[in-house]
Design a protein around this motif. Structure first.
Motif, PDB file in Angstrom:
ATOM      1  N   HIS A 113       0.838  -1.189   0.000  1.00  0.00           N
ATOM      2  CA  HIS A 113       0.000   0.000   0.000  1.00  0.00           C
ATOM      3  C   HIS A 113       0.878   1.246   0.000  1.00  0.00           C
ATOM      4  O   HIS A 113       2.106   1.164   0.107  1.00  0.00           O
ATOM      5  CB  HIS A 113      -0.947   0.001   1.206  1.00  0.00           C
ATOM      6  CG  HIS A 113      -0.249   0.113   2.526  1.00  0.00           C
ATOM      7  ND1 HIS A 113       0.456  -0.922   3.097  1.00  0.00           N
ATOM      8  CD2 HIS A 113      -0.149   1.151   3.386  1.00  0.00           C
ATOM      9  CE1 HIS A 113       0.958  -0.532   4.255  1.00  0.00           C
ATOM     10  NE2 HIS A 113       0.608   0.728   4.448  1.00  0.00           N
ATOM     11  N   VAL A 114       0.239   2.388  -0.130  1.00  0.00           N
ATOM     12  CA  VAL A 114       0.949   3.660  -0.166  1.00  0.00           C
ATOM     13  C   VAL A 114       0.116   4.703   0.576  1.00  0.00           C
ATOM     14  O   VAL A 114      -1.106   4.632   0.591  1.00  0.00           O
ATOM     15  CB  VAL A 114       1.232   4.099  -1.628  1.00  0.00           C
ATOM     16  CG1 VAL A 114      -0.063   4.375  -2.374  1.00  0.00           C
ATOM     17  CG2 VAL A 114       2.158   5.294  -1.684  1.00  0.00           C
ATOM     18  N   HIS A 115       0.801   5.645   1.199  1.00  0.00           N
ATOM     19  CA  HIS A 115       0.157   6.797   1.828  1.00  0.00           C
ATOM     20  C   HIS A 115       0.564   8.023   1.009  1.00  0.00           C
ATOM     21  O   HIS A 115       1.710   8.482   1.121  1.00  0.00           O
ATOM     22  CB  HIS A 115       0.612   6.956   3.281  1.00  0.00           C
ATOM     23  CG  HIS A 115       0.286   5.774   4.138  1.00  0.00           C
ATOM     24  ND1 HIS A 115      -0.930   5.615   4.753  1.00  0.00           N
ATOM     25  CD2 HIS A 115       1.014   4.680   4.456  1.00  0.00           C
ATOM     26  CE1 HIS A 115      -0.931   4.472   5.421  1.00  0.00           C
ATOM     27  NE2 HIS A 115       0.233   3.884   5.255  1.00  0.00           N
ATOM     28  N   PRO A 116      -0.333   8.542   0.172  1.00  0.00           N
ATOM     29  CA  PRO A 116       0.061   9.626  -0.729  1.00  0.00           C
ATOM     30  C   PRO A 116       0.352  10.955  -0.046  1.00  0.00           C
ATOM     31  O   PRO A 116       1.101  11.773  -0.590  1.00  0.00           O
ATOM     32  CB  PRO A 116      -1.134   9.754  -1.681  1.00  0.00           C
ATOM     33  CG  PRO A 116      -2.282   9.128  -0.969  1.00  0.00           C
ATOM     34  CD  PRO A 116      -1.702   8.099  -0.040  1.00  0.00           C
ATOM     35  N   ASP A 117      -0.201  11.155   1.173  1.00  0.00           N
ATOM     36  CA  ASP A 117      -0.098  12.476   1.797  1.00  0.00           C
ATOM     37  C   ASP A 117       0.730  12.541   3.076  1.00  0.00           C
ATOM     38  O   ASP A 117       0.863  13.613   3.658  1.00  0.00           O
ATOM     39  CB  ASP A 117      -1.508  12.999   2.108  1.00  0.00           C
ATOM     40  CG  ASP A 117      -2.357  13.095   0.864  1.00  0.00           C
ATOM     41  OD1 ASP A 117      -1.838  13.551  -0.176  1.00  0.00           O
ATOM     42  OD2 ASP A 117      -3.540  12.691   0.922  1.00  0.00           O
ATOM     43  N   ASP A 167      -6.019   3.483   2.124  1.00  0.00           N
ATOM     44  CA  ASP A 167      -7.302   3.614   1.442  1.00  0.00           C
ATOM     45  C   ASP A 167      -8.417   3.615   2.493  1.00  0.00           C
ATOM     46  O   ASP A 167      -8.577   2.625   3.224  1.00  0.00           O
ATOM     47  CB  ASP A 167      -7.489   2.444   0.479  1.00  0.00           C
ATOM     48  CG  ASP A 167      -8.830   2.446  -0.231  1.00  0.00           C
ATOM     49  OD1 ASP A 167      -9.657   3.356  -0.004  1.00  0.00           O
ATOM     50  OD2 ASP A 167      -9.058   1.522  -1.021  1.00  0.00           O
ATOM     51  N   PRO A 168      -9.195   4.691   2.583  1.00  0.00           N
ATOM     52  CA  PRO A 168     -10.254   4.737   3.599  1.00  0.00           C
ATOM     53  C   PRO A 168     -11.251   3.572   3.504  1.00  0.00           C
ATOM     54  O   PRO A 168     -11.829   3.167   4.500  1.00  0.00           O
ATOM     55  CB  PRO A 168     -10.974   6.067   3.327  1.00  0.00           C
ATOM     56  CG  PRO A 168      -9.965   6.896   2.598  1.00  0.00           C
ATOM     57  CD  PRO A 168      -9.116   5.930   1.801  1.00  0.00           C
ATOM     58  N   GLN A 169     -11.434   2.995   2.325  1.00  0.00           N
ATOM     59  CA  GLN A 169     -12.379   1.901   2.150  1.00  0.00           C
ATOM     60  C   GLN A 169     -11.916   0.597   2.818  1.00  0.00           C
ATOM     61  O   GLN A 169     -12.742  -0.223   3.202  1.00  0.00           O
ATOM     62  CB  GLN A 169     -12.621   1.643   0.660  1.00  0.00           C
ATOM     63  CG  GLN A 169     -13.217   2.822  -0.075  1.00  0.00           C
ATOM     64  CD  GLN A 169     -14.587   3.228   0.476  1.00  0.00           C
ATOM     65  OE1 GLN A 169     -15.416   2.376   0.782  1.00  0.00           O
ATOM     66  NE2 GLN A 169     -14.818   4.517   0.611  1.00  0.00           N
ATOM     67  N   THR A 170     -10.612   0.405   2.937  1.00  0.00           N
ATOM     68  CA  THR A 170     -10.084  -0.854   3.495  1.00  0.00           C
ATOM     69  C   THR A 170      -9.384  -0.661   4.837  1.00  0.00           C
ATOM     70  O   THR A 170      -8.849  -1.613   5.391  1.00  0.00           O
ATOM     71  CB  THR A 170      -9.098  -1.513   2.504  1.00  0.00           C
ATOM     72  OG1 THR A 170      -7.995  -0.612   2.285  1.00  0.00           O
ATOM     73  CG2 THR A 170      -9.777  -1.835   1.193  1.00  0.00           C
TER      74      THR A 170
END
Length: 118
Positions: free
Chosen positions: A43-47, A108-111
């Motif tokens: 996964h990645v955290h873009p911000d 991802d807020p969805q997962t």
């Protein structure tokens, strides 16, 4: 004045892996503890950067384009924002995380795991 926070005591209150628990707030950031077992997904955290401090056990973080970072107790690593990564722990590891409040642990807020305060 607030009482000191017993991280080991907080970790003893749950068994689930990959489910961080907020134990304190710091300048708009959640200070969290988590138990890790097995592999998390890429996964990645873009911000935001992703801060990992190992309290107990061993943690490996696969970092896209940079290989694998191995951490033991007392060691920390910061994955820069926008860098794809996958933490994993062969045996149970206990970690401390610091992230801006509301940051989804999965990127991802969805997962993402729900925010839990203990």
């Amino acid at each position: 004045m607030n009482a000191p926070i017993d991280l080991a005591g907080k970790l003893a209150t749950f068994t689930e892996a990959w489910q961080p628990r907020t134990v304190s707030l710091y300048n708009g950031h959640d200070v969290m503890v988590a138990k890790l077992r097995g592999e998390y997904h890429w996964h990645v955290h873009p911000d935001t950067d992703d801060f990992f401090l190992v309290l107990q056990g061993a943690l490996e973080i696969d970092v896209e384009g940079a290989g694998t970072v191995a951490l033991g107790p007392g060691q920390l690593y910061v994955v820069p924002k926008g860098v794809r990564h996958r933490p994993r722990a062969a045996d149970e590891a206990h970690i401390l995380l610091i992230e801006p409040t509301g940051t989804p642990n999965s990127g991802d807020p969805q997962t993402a795991a729900p925010r839990r305060v203990i």
